[in-house]
Design a protein around this motif. Sequence first.
Motif, short mmCIF file in Angstrom:
data_model
loop_
_atom_site.label_atom_id
_atom_site.label_comp_id
_atom_site.label_asym_id
_atom_site.label_seq_id
_atom_site.Cartn_x
_atom_site.Cartn_y
_atom_site.Cartn_z
N ILE A 76 0.84 -1.20 0.00
CA ILE A 76 0.00 0.00 0.00
C ILE A 76 0.88 1.26 0.00
O ILE A 76 1.80 1.37 0.79
CB ILE A 76 -0.94 0.02 1.22
CG1 ILE A 76 -1.94 -1.14 1.14
CG2 ILE A 76 -1.70 1.35 1.31
CD1 ILE A 76 -2.87 -1.24 2.34
N LYS A 77 0.58 2.18 -0.90
CA LYS A 77 1.33 3.43 -0.97
C LYS A 77 0.66 4.49 -0.10
O LYS A 77 -0.57 4.58 -0.06
CB LYS A 77 1.40 3.94 -2.42
CG LYS A 77 1.86 2.90 -3.43
CD LYS A 77 3.24 2.37 -3.14
CE LYS A 77 3.68 1.39 -4.23
NZ LYS A 77 5.00 0.80 -3.93
N ILE A 78 1.46 5.27 0.59
CA ILE A 78 0.93 6.28 1.50
C ILE A 78 1.47 7.66 1.15
O ILE A 78 2.69 7.84 1.02
CB ILE A 78 1.27 5.94 2.96
CG1 ILE A 78 0.63 4.60 3.35
CG2 ILE A 78 0.80 7.06 3.91
CD1 ILE A 78 1.05 4.11 4.73
N ILE A 79 0.56 8.62 1.00
CA ILE A 79 0.95 10.02 0.81
C ILE A 79 0.54 10.77 2.07
O ILE A 79 -0.63 10.80 2.43
CB ILE A 79 0.24 10.65 -0.40
CG1 ILE A 79 0.63 9.93 -1.69
CG2 ILE A 79 0.60 12.14 -0.50
CD1 ILE A 79 -0.13 10.42 -2.92
N ILE A 80 1.51 11.34 2.75
CA ILE A 80 1.22 12.17 3.92
C ILE A 80 0.73 13.52 3.42
O ILE A 80 1.42 14.21 2.68
CB ILE A 80 2.47 12.34 4.80
CG1 ILE A 80 2.96 10.96 5.31
CG2 ILE A 80 2.18 13.28 5.96
CD1 ILE A 80 1.99 10.26 6.23
N LEU A 81 -0.49 13.88 3.81
CA LEU A 81 -1.11 15.11 3.36
C LEU A 81 -1.43 15.96 4.58
O LEU A 81 -2.25 15.58 5.41
CB LEU A 81 -2.39 14.79 2.59
CG LEU A 81 -3.08 15.92 1.83
CD1 LEU A 81 -2.17 16.47 0.74
CD2 LEU A 81 -4.39 15.44 1.23
N THR A 82 -0.77 17.10 4.71
CA THR A 82 -0.89 17.85 5.95
C THR A 82 -0.69 19.35 5.76
O THR A 82 -0.10 19.78 4.76
CB THR A 82 0.14 17.33 6.98
OG1 THR A 82 0.01 18.06 8.20
CG2 THR A 82 1.55 17.49 6.46
N VAL A 90 8.09 14.92 8.78
CA VAL A 90 8.69 14.54 7.50
C VAL A 90 9.67 13.39 7.71
O VAL A 90 9.64 12.38 7.01
CB VAL A 90 9.44 15.74 6.86
CG1 VAL A 90 10.10 15.32 5.56
CG2 VAL A 90 8.48 16.89 6.60
N TYR A 91 10.52 13.54 8.70
CA TYR A 91 11.53 12.53 9.03
C TYR A 91 10.89 11.17 9.26
O TYR A 91 11.25 10.17 8.64
CB TYR A 91 12.28 13.00 10.28
CG TYR A 91 13.35 12.07 10.80
CD1 TYR A 91 14.69 12.35 10.59
CD2 TYR A 91 13.04 10.94 11.53
CE1 TYR A 91 15.68 11.52 11.08
CE2 TYR A 91 14.02 10.09 12.01
CZ TYR A 91 15.34 10.39 11.79
OH TYR A 91 16.31 9.56 12.26
N ASN A 92 9.92 11.12 10.17
CA ASN A 92 9.34 9.83 10.56
C ASN A 92 8.46 9.23 9.47
O ASN A 92 8.46 8.01 9.28
CB ASN A 92 8.56 9.99 11.86
CG ASN A 92 9.48 10.13 13.06
OD1 ASN A 92 10.51 9.49 13.13
ND2 ASN A 92 9.11 11.00 13.99
N SER A 99 5.41 7.06 0.73
CA SER A 99 5.90 7.27 -0.64
C SER A 99 5.89 8.73 -1.05
O SER A 99 6.48 9.09 -2.05
CB SER A 99 5.03 6.48 -1.63
OG SER A 99 5.12 5.09 -1.38
N GLY A 100 5.18 9.55 -0.29
CA GLY A 100 5.11 10.96 -0.65
C GLY A 100 4.70 11.82 0.53
O GLY A 100 4.18 11.32 1.53
N TYR A 101 4.95 13.10 0.38
CA TYR A 101 4.63 14.05 1.45
C TYR A 101 4.22 15.35 0.78
O TYR A 101 5.02 16.00 0.13
CB TYR A 101 5.87 14.25 2.32
CG TYR A 101 5.64 15.06 3.58
CD1 TYR A 101 5.58 16.45 3.55
CD2 TYR A 101 5.49 14.42 4.81
CE1 TYR A 101 5.38 17.18 4.70
CE2 TYR A 101 5.30 15.15 5.97
CZ TYR A 101 5.24 16.54 5.91
OH TYR A 101 5.04 17.26 7.06
N ARG A 122 6.78 5.23 -7.79
CA ARG A 122 7.74 6.30 -7.62
C ARG A 122 7.41 7.14 -6.38
O ARG A 122 6.35 7.01 -5.80
CB ARG A 122 7.75 7.20 -8.87
CG ARG A 122 8.34 6.51 -10.10
CD ARG A 122 8.15 7.35 -11.34
NE ARG A 122 6.76 7.30 -11.80
CZ ARG A 122 6.18 8.26 -12.50
NH1 ARG A 122 6.85 9.36 -12.81
NH2 ARG A 122 4.93 8.13 -12.90
N ALA A 123 8.34 7.99 -5.98
CA ALA A 123 8.13 8.84 -4.81
C ALA A 123 7.61 10.21 -5.24
O ALA A 123 7.88 10.68 -6.34
CB ALA A 123 9.43 9.00 -4.03
N MET A 124 6.86 10.86 -4.35
CA MET A 124 6.31 12.17 -4.65
C MET A 124 6.50 13.08 -3.45
O MET A 124 5.95 12.84 -2.38
CB MET A 124 4.81 12.05 -4.95
CG MET A 124 4.16 13.35 -5.37
SD MET A 124 4.67 13.88 -7.01
CE MET A 124 4.32 15.62 -6.94
#
Length: 225
Positions: A76-82, A90-92, A99-101, A122-124
């Motif tokens: 599962i890909k996870i994008i941190i949206l904040t 960001v670090y953790n 996969s992205g922030y 890919r990373a975002m």
Amino acid sequence: MIKVLIADDQELIRQSLQIVLNSKADIEVCDVAADGQDVIRSIRKEKPDVILMDIRMPKMDGVQCTKIIKENYPQIKIIILTTFDDDEYVYNALKFGASGYLLKGVSMDELENAIKTVYSGRAMINPDIATKVFKLFSQMAQADYSITVGNKAAEELTKTEWKIIVQVGKGASNKEIAEILGLSDGTVRNYLSTILNKLDLRDRTQLAIWAVQTNAAGKLAELEE
């Protein structure tokens, strides 16, 4: 069809994202969740491909939730949206496998692109924090988060692969790497896939950390002497 789970403790944001993303041809919002515990429960039922994960949620925050998900559902890909541009988060989030922030100020087109980008493996990372992420890679490399690669695997890398690794370690995107090295985006993607396979690394984040740890720029300079 990309199945997306939206996790945010604000109902307005959940509903807004759900409406907009469901209007996209290749994306389906399979569920929404108000906290980390709801996310875990939903995953078992809905099996999403991508999760848009808010950082600050009750019961279980987005960082802890990311850690649990990647340990149990690594596909599962996870994008941190904040809204919080916070070093520790960001670090953790990256350390635990996000996969992205992205900051919540991004446009819907940018968000759609991010979902499709991480879904493809890919990373975002939001351009606004790319420099900060590079600094964090350095901190992680110098702390207890080490990436181990066998000497034989590293010796099999070509000069061009080392050049790409150096740029990944600087936080450069595929497009930026392509422009710097005079390659096409597709060629860069193919190189990255080969590099990750050679080094047996999970993703671009691990490669970036390894690049910093091993002083990839120094290795490349030795090859070019």
